[in-house]
Design a protein around this motif. Structure first.
Motif, PDB file in Angstrom:
ATOM      1  N   ALA A  56       0.890  -1.172   0.000  1.00  0.00           N
ATOM      2  CA  ALA A  56       0.000   0.000   0.000  1.00  0.00           C
ATOM      3  C   ALA A  56       0.921   1.212   0.000  1.00  0.00           C
ATOM      4  O   ALA A  56       1.165   1.826   1.038  1.00  0.00           O
ATOM      5  N   GLN A  57       1.447   1.530  -1.176  1.00  0.00           N
ATOM      6  CA  GLN A  57       2.450   2.605  -1.237  1.00  0.00           C
ATOM      7  C   GLN A  57       1.832   3.989  -1.109  1.00  0.00           C
ATOM      8  O   GLN A  57       2.530   4.936  -0.793  1.00  0.00           O
ATOM      9  N   GLY A  58       0.542   4.097  -1.386  1.00  0.00           N
ATOM     10  CA  GLY A  58      -0.126   5.396  -1.287  1.00  0.00           C
ATOM     11  C   GLY A  58      -1.520   5.228  -0.719  1.00  0.00           C
ATOM     12  O   GLY A  58      -2.006   4.107  -0.507  1.00  0.00           O
ATOM     13  N   VAL A  59      -2.174   6.360  -0.495  1.00  0.00           N
ATOM     14  CA  VAL A  59      -3.508   6.327   0.092  1.00  0.00           C
ATOM     15  C   VAL A  59      -4.497   5.626  -0.853  1.00  0.00           C
ATOM     16  O   VAL A  59      -5.369   4.872  -0.418  1.00  0.00           O
ATOM     17  N   SER A  60      -4.353   5.819  -2.172  1.00  0.00           N
ATOM     18  CA  SER A  60      -5.293   5.168  -3.108  1.00  0.00           C
ATOM     19  C   SER A  60      -5.210   3.658  -2.992  1.00  0.00           C
ATOM     20  O   SER A  60      -6.232   2.957  -2.986  1.00  0.00           O
ATOM     21  N   PRO A  89       2.824   7.352   6.358  1.00  0.00           N
ATOM     22  CA  PRO A  89       1.931   7.163   7.506  1.00  0.00           C
ATOM     23  C   PRO A  89       0.458   7.336   7.143  1.00  0.00           C
ATOM     24  O   PRO A  89      -0.405   6.638   7.692  1.00  0.00           O
ATOM     25  N   ALA A  90       0.161   8.243   6.197  1.00  0.00           N
ATOM     26  CA  ALA A  90      -1.263   8.453   5.837  1.00  0.00           C
ATOM     27  C   ALA A  90      -1.849   7.157   5.265  1.00  0.00           C
ATOM     28  O   ALA A  90      -2.991   6.786   5.583  1.00  0.00           O
ATOM     29  N   ALA A  91      -1.069   6.448   4.444  1.00  0.00           N
ATOM     30  CA  ALA A  91      -1.551   5.175   3.877  1.00  0.00           C
ATOM     31  C   ALA A  91      -1.731   4.149   4.998  1.00  0.00           C
ATOM     32  O   ALA A  91      -2.707   3.377   5.003  1.00  0.00           O
ATOM     33  N   ALA A  92      -0.809   4.151   5.973  1.00  0.00           N
ATOM     34  CA  ALA A  92      -0.929   3.199   7.090  1.00  0.00           C
ATOM     35  C   ALA A  92      -2.218   3.458   7.866  1.00  0.00           C
ATOM     36  O   ALA A  92      -2.923   2.520   8.257  1.00  0.00           O
TER      37      ALA A  92
END
Ligand code: SF4
Length: 507
Positions: A56-60, A89-92
């Motif tokens: 999950a490299q990004g929020v999308s 961190p946002a993706a996490a």
């Protein structure tokens, strides 16, 4: 020391304690491609995977985990999913609301990519850095607690922060400290649903880092489950052997609650290899009952060059055909675990197997023998087999075990990543072509990595690297330096060879 972890829950899966070592793998599809990711997850699960990780490299990508999970549940599978996070961190924080587990890397969760620039900090500045990391982690900890999500603190050799590298170097100790700092932040907040891992493509580093980790955890009264794996193990027989030597060594010592074998092959093919490693060391119960002692490493300064021997009618000959008259320790394969270091020190180790399948023999031999050669104890190896695999295949296997443990390098070592959603080219094919073109070289490490985000750090120690960059483009590395950037894929192999040849001509 032997290590007994506490039991934790990851969705429907329990892990740790005396439970069998859990088997897992990771997808290499784009996490934005729901259909392809779901199909691959199901292939991994049907092969026996008990946990599946997706990048999950990004929020999308993190947001799309909701669709992937829904489809997997609709298909009737309750297998927990894990999101793999680097730099984001946002993706996490999004993923932790969706999947049962999140993996974060202490080297890059709250820090930028390591720049290999010294970051000399006073004790006060070091503490302030840890406070900054704590503040960065608090939202994730709150979300994981609310949603019952587990967290893996996943350290990789080659992606430590500048802060850690300045103080400890790129060392096994630095890896363990890096994990323990994060564990202390989580446990300080009363959060204990944790797994921890120390991975490296170097078997000795991986073994040492895990041993230090469990000692440090015990000192801090922490007993979290340990996830084992050799990173960038490559593919084919070599990939299986290197994975088995490192993970087999630790499993024999009672360390390891879950295992992922990282091969540059379809992820579902990792599952039977992991199962075989566990079976070879731990038996059908999937958990070692009486752990073997950790063999101390032979001191670094001592010359060590183990030989490969052949045996005929009870007589052993060395690589030059000369008879061997030293100590021989002949032992049935199932007696290997009971050997302590002293008995095998400076002896010719002659294990007897009874195996017809060449792949099973390779994994069993590597899983059971790795610990002796990682510790640099025996002076030679002769593998005997009463099953169908005979002759030259056994000598080749012995050389492969020595190579995988780096006890003796006789050919080029290929490091290649298992690929993931970040890979933008056919890595399996690239590995095949690079191997074919460089197999005449000896004693070199060549890496083929899927992306420039994590590839350069994780191919640590490679002499040359072939690393996927933008779509259809490759960066060529000498050591840690990208000496040619964005080379079109069709020209990249020729450029790599040119570089190696011109370096060799200059030596
Ligand atoms: S190096 Fe890049 S592409 Fe390869 S597994 Fe790691 S993150 Fe994925």
């Amino acid at each position: 020391m032997s290590y007994r972890s506490e039991i934790i829950r990851i969705g429907s899966l329990s892990m740790g304690g005396d439970l069998p070592v859990r088997i897992q793998s990771m997808t290499n599809t784009s996490t934005l491609d729901t259909g392809a990711s779901v199909s691959q997850c199901i292939r991994i699960i049907e092969a026996g995977g008990e946990l599946v990780r997706l990048t999950a490299q990004g929020v999308s990508e993190a947001e799309n985990l909701v669709n992937i999970k829904r489809e997997i549940r609709k298909a009737g599978f309750e297998t927990p999913l894990c999101a793999d996070i680097h730099f984001n961190p946002a993706a996490a924080e999004v993923a932790a609301r969706i999947v049962e587990k999140v993996r974060i890397n202490p080297g890059n969760y709250a820090d930028r990519r390591a720049s290999f620039i010294r970051q000399d900090l006073s004790a006060g500045e070091y503490r302030a850095e840890l406070e900054r990391i704590r503040d960065r982690l608090l939202p994730l900890i709150r979300i994981c607690r609310e949603y019952g999500t587990a967290v893996r603190i996943g350290v990789n050799h080659g992606s430590l922060s500048d802060r850690i590298m300045t103080r400890y170097g790129n060392t096994p100790e630095g890896m363990a400290v890096s994990a323990v700092e994060f564990l202390e932040i989580f446990t300080g907040e009363g959060f204990r649903n944790l797994v921890v891992s120390m991975k490296s493509s170097d078997t000795r580093v991986m073994v040492e880092a895990n041993r230090i980790l469990v000692r440090m955890m015990a000192d801090h009264d922490m007993h979290f489950p340990v996830h084992l794996g050799i990173t960038e193990a490559g593919e084919g027989e070599d990939g299986r052997i290197i994975s088995a030597t490192g993970s087999g060594t630790l499993l024999a010592e009672g360390i390891g609650d879950t295992l992922r074998v990282s091969l540059s092959e379809a992820p579902e093919r990792e599952i039977p290899v992991a199962r075989e490693i566990i079976r070879a060391v731990a038996g059908p119960a999937g958990r070692v009952q009486r752990p073997s002692p950790a063999l101390p490493f032979r001191s670094a300064g001592e010359h060590y060059l183990p030989q490969v021997f052949t045996e005929r009618d009870g007589r052993y000959t060395d690589e030059q055909g000369k008879p061997y008259t030293g100590n021989v320790l002949a032992v049935a394969a199932d007696g290997l675990a009971a050997l302590d270091g002293e008995q095998s020190f400076d002896t010719l180790l002659n294990p007897h197997f009874n195996e017809d399948n060449v792949e099973s023999l390779a994994i069993d031999a590597a899983a059971l023998l790795g610990r002796f050669f990682i510790a640099r104890h025996p002076s030679g190896l002769c593998i005997t087999n009463s099953g169908a695999v005979r002759g030259e295949a056994l000598r080749r296997l012995a050389f492969s075990v020595l190579q995988a443990t780096e006890a003796r390098i006789t050919r080029t070592r290929y490091i290649s990543c298992p690929t993931c959603g970040r890979t933008r080219f056919n890595l399996e094919e690239a590995v095949r072509r690079v191997k074919e073109a460089t197999s005449h070289l000896t004693g070199m490490k060549i890496a083929v990595m899927g992306c420039v985000v994590n590839g350069p750090g994780e191919m640590a120690g490679a002499d040359y690297g072939y690393v996927g960059a933008a779509e259809g483009k490759v960066h060529i590395y000498r050591g840690t330096e990208a000496v040619m950037k964005n080379v079109p894929e069709e020209e990249a192999l020729a450029k790599l060879l040119e570089l190696i040849e011109s370096d060799q001509a200059r030596r």
